[in-house]
Design a protein around this motif. Structure first.
Motif, PDB file in Angstrom:
ATOM      1  N   ASN A 134      26.071   7.742 -23.589  1.00  0.00           N
ATOM      2  CA  ASN A 134      26.692   8.405 -22.786  1.00  0.00           C
ATOM      3  C   ASN A 134      26.897   9.396 -22.860  1.00  0.00           C
ATOM      4  O   ASN A 134      26.759  10.911 -22.314  1.00  0.00           O
ATOM      5  CB  ASN A 134      28.241   7.722 -23.958  1.00  0.00           C
ATOM      6  N   ARG A 135      26.065  10.302 -24.341  1.00  0.00           N
ATOM      7  CA  ARG A 135      25.575  11.587 -24.309  1.00  0.00           C
ATOM      8  C   ARG A 135      24.628  11.820 -23.322  1.00  0.00           C
ATOM      9  O   ARG A 135      25.107  13.032 -23.236  1.00  0.00           O
ATOM     10  CB  ARG A 135      24.487  12.168 -25.881  1.00  0.00           C
ATOM     11  N   THR A 136      23.728  11.976 -22.654  1.00  0.00           N
ATOM     12  CA  THR A 136      23.598  11.684 -22.236  1.00  0.00           C
ATOM     13  C   THR A 136      23.278  11.101 -20.640  1.00  0.00           C
ATOM     14  O   THR A 136      23.294  12.350 -19.523  1.00  0.00           O
ATOM     15  CB  THR A 136      21.591  10.014 -21.670  1.00  0.00           C
ATOM     16  N   TYR A 137      24.272  10.153 -20.491  1.00  0.00           N
ATOM     17  CA  TYR A 137      23.845   9.932 -18.812  1.00  0.00           C
ATOM     18  C   TYR A 137      25.683   9.821 -18.757  1.00  0.00           C
ATOM     19  O   TYR A 137      26.433   9.552 -17.458  1.00  0.00           O
ATOM     20  CB  TYR A 137      24.023   8.537 -18.621  1.00  0.00           C
ATOM     21  N   ASP A 138      26.692  10.431 -18.915  1.00  0.00           N
ATOM     22  CA  ASP A 138      28.446  10.728 -19.145  1.00  0.00           C
ATOM     23  C   ASP A 138      28.073  11.422 -17.856  1.00  0.00           C
ATOM     24  O   ASP A 138      29.348  11.248 -17.231  1.00  0.00           O
ATOM     25  CB  ASP A 138      29.051  11.190 -19.834  1.00  0.00           C
ATOM     26  N   LYS A 139      28.192  13.225 -17.830  1.00  0.00           N
ATOM     27  CA  LYS A 139      28.095  13.486 -17.403  1.00  0.00           C
ATOM     28  C   LYS A 139      27.819  12.544 -15.510  1.00  0.00           C
ATOM     29  O   LYS A 139      28.335  12.989 -14.298  1.00  0.00           O
ATOM     30  CB  LYS A 139      26.585  14.507 -16.778  1.00  0.00           C
ATOM     31  N   HIS A 140      26.705  11.926 -15.140  1.00  0.00           N
ATOM     32  CA  HIS A 140      26.468  11.342 -14.375  1.00  0.00           C
ATOM     33  C   HIS A 140      27.001   9.688 -13.599  1.00  0.00           C
ATOM     34  O   HIS A 140      27.368   9.809 -12.780  1.00  0.00           O
ATOM     35  CB  HIS A 140      25.011  11.131 -14.001  1.00  0.00           C
ATOM     36  N   THR A 141      28.028   9.361 -14.810  1.00  0.00           N
ATOM     37  CA  THR A 141      28.609   7.795 -14.396  1.00  0.00           C
ATOM     38  C   THR A 141      30.604   8.611 -14.947  1.00  0.00           C
ATOM     39  O   THR A 141      30.602   7.937 -14.700  1.00  0.00           O
ATOM     40  CB  THR A 141      28.245   7.347 -15.708  1.00  0.00           C
ATOM     41  N   ALA A 142      30.795   9.779 -14.908  1.00  0.00           N
ATOM     42  CA  ALA A 142      32.215  10.070 -14.784  1.00  0.00           C
ATOM     43  C   ALA A 142      33.219   9.584 -13.819  1.00  0.00           C
ATOM     44  O   ALA A 142      33.828   9.147 -13.257  1.00  0.00           O
ATOM     45  CB  ALA A 142      31.911  11.572 -15.298  1.00  0.00           C
ATOM     46  N   GLU A 143      32.509   9.701 -12.701  1.00  0.00           N
ATOM     47  CA  GLU A 143      32.774   9.716 -10.836  1.00  0.00           C
ATOM     48  C   GLU A 143      32.706   8.161 -11.582  1.00  0.00           C
ATOM     49  O   GLU A 143      34.489   7.782 -10.220  1.00  0.00           O
ATOM     50  CB  GLU A 143      32.380  10.480 -10.138  1.00  0.00           C
ATOM     51  N   ILE A 144      32.003   7.394 -11.597  1.00  0.00           N
ATOM     52  CA  ILE A 144      31.766   6.015 -11.419  1.00  0.00           C
ATOM     53  C   ILE A 144      32.815   5.315 -12.480  1.00  0.00           C
ATOM     54  O   ILE A 144      33.523   5.265 -11.614  1.00  0.00           O
ATOM     55  CB  ILE A 144      30.229   5.496 -11.095  1.00  0.00           C
ATOM     56  N   LYS A 145      33.288   5.882 -13.507  1.00  0.00           N
ATOM     57  CA  LYS A 145      34.176   5.295 -14.381  1.00  0.00           C
ATOM     58  C   LYS A 145      35.993   5.855 -13.376  1.00  0.00           C
ATOM     59  O   LYS A 145      36.279   5.011 -13.560  1.00  0.00           O
ATOM     60  CB  LYS A 145      34.116   5.849 -15.701  1.00  0.00           C
ATOM     61  N   GLN A 146      35.626   6.994 -13.492  1.00  0.00           N
ATOM     62  CA  GLN A 146      36.970   7.511 -12.531  1.00  0.00           C
ATOM     63  C   GLN A 146      37.410   6.280 -11.405  1.00  0.00           C
ATOM     64  O   GLN A 146      38.570   5.600 -11.438  1.00  0.00           O
ATOM     65  CB  GLN A 146      37.625   8.850 -12.184  1.00  0.00           C
ATOM     66  N   ASN A 147      36.524   6.450 -10.788  1.00  0.00           N
ATOM     67  CA  ASN A 147      36.566   5.265  -9.271  1.00  0.00           C
ATOM     68  C   ASN A 147      36.867   3.623  -9.906  1.00  0.00           C
ATOM     69  O   ASN A 147      37.974   3.387  -9.287  1.00  0.00           O
ATOM     70  CB  ASN A 147      35.447   5.583  -8.595  1.00  0.00           C
ATOM     71  N   LEU A 148      36.266   3.431 -10.569  1.00  0.00           N
ATOM     72  CA  LEU A 148      36.597   2.312 -11.114  1.00  0.00           C
ATOM     73  C   LEU A 148      37.648   1.926 -12.596  1.00  0.00           C
ATOM     74  O   LEU A 148      38.698   0.984 -11.488  1.00  0.00           O
ATOM     75  CB  LEU A 148      35.677   1.550 -12.448  1.00  0.00           C
ATOM     76  N   GLU A 149      38.490   2.961 -13.171  1.00  0.00           N
ATOM     77  CA  GLU A 149      39.461   2.833 -13.375  1.00  0.00           C
ATOM     78  C   GLU A 149      41.103   3.662 -12.393  1.00  0.00           C
ATOM     79  O   GLU A 149      42.489   2.245 -12.193  1.00  0.00           O
ATOM     80  CB  GLU A 149      40.160   4.231 -14.407  1.00  0.00           C
ATOM     81  N   ARG A 150      40.754   3.556 -11.271  1.00  0.00           N
ATOM     82  CA  ARG A 150      41.834   3.815 -10.072  1.00  0.00           C
ATOM     83  C   ARG A 150      41.578   2.810  -8.975  1.00  0.00           C
ATOM     84  O   ARG A 150      42.534   2.599  -8.345  1.00  0.00           O
ATOM     85  CB  ARG A 150      41.282   4.838  -9.305  1.00  0.00           C
ATOM     86  N   GLY A 151      40.660   2.055  -8.919  1.00  0.00           N
ATOM     87  CA  GLY A 151      40.127   1.001  -7.837  1.00  0.00           C
ATOM     88  C   GLY A 151      39.926   1.377  -7.085  1.00  0.00           C
ATOM     89  O   GLY A 151      39.819   0.553  -6.026  1.00  0.00           O
TER      90      GLY A 151
END
Length: 154
Positions: A134-151
């Motif tokens: 997460n420390r390394t890749y959180d910046k890059h995956t933040a948008e994908i995580k938000q999209n998954l949470e919103r559906g």
């Protein structure tokens, strides 16, 4: 000379005969119960002496060796052993309580930390691995995580 030898042999044999006669008389006058008891004692003694104390390869010899070792212990030792065992039991109980308290504090701390956070791990090692990733890749995956949470993920 030969007469003297014969006389000595006769004396020995006559004294031996007297002993044998007395023994036979005693056996003949012995009640059956007493005779059976004597015979049983002789058999028990023979059975007891069948295994020596140094015979470690069978249970009887081991037991005889154990009995001999017990006889060599001082008489006051059991009381000392009981006191030592009591002290040892108290120390063990104290250590167990200390370990239980430590475990309870750890469980409480983990519960408070994990109760509010998302659980994305199966064990502590996986948790550490996920934190490093997460420390390394959180910046890059933040948008994908938000999209998954919103559906609204692609």
């Amino acid at each position: 000379k030969s007469n003297n030898k014969n006389n000595k042999n006769n004396k020995k044999s006559s004294s031996q005969k007297e002993k044998d006669d007395k023994k036979n008389d005693n056996e003949m006058n012995q009640p059956a119960r007493q005779s059976l008891n004597v015979q049983r004692k002789v058999e028990d003694k023979r059975e007891r002496n069948q295994h020596s104390v140094k015979d470690y390869h069978n249970p009887e010899g081991q037991y005889l060796n154990y009995e001999r070792s017990l006889q060599s212990l001082p008489a006051s030792l059991p009381q000392q052993e009981r006191q030592g065992a009591h002290v040892l039991a108290q120390e063990l109980k104290r250590r167990m309580q200390k370990a239980d308290n430590k475990q309870a504090k750890k469980r409480e701390r983990d519960f408070l930390n994990n109760h509010l956070a998302d659980v994305s791990y199966v064990n502590q090692r996986n948790k550490r691995f996920n934190e490093k990733i997460n420390r390394t890749y959180d910046k890059h995956t933040a948008e994908i995580k938000q999209n998954l949470e919103r559906g609204t993920a692609l």
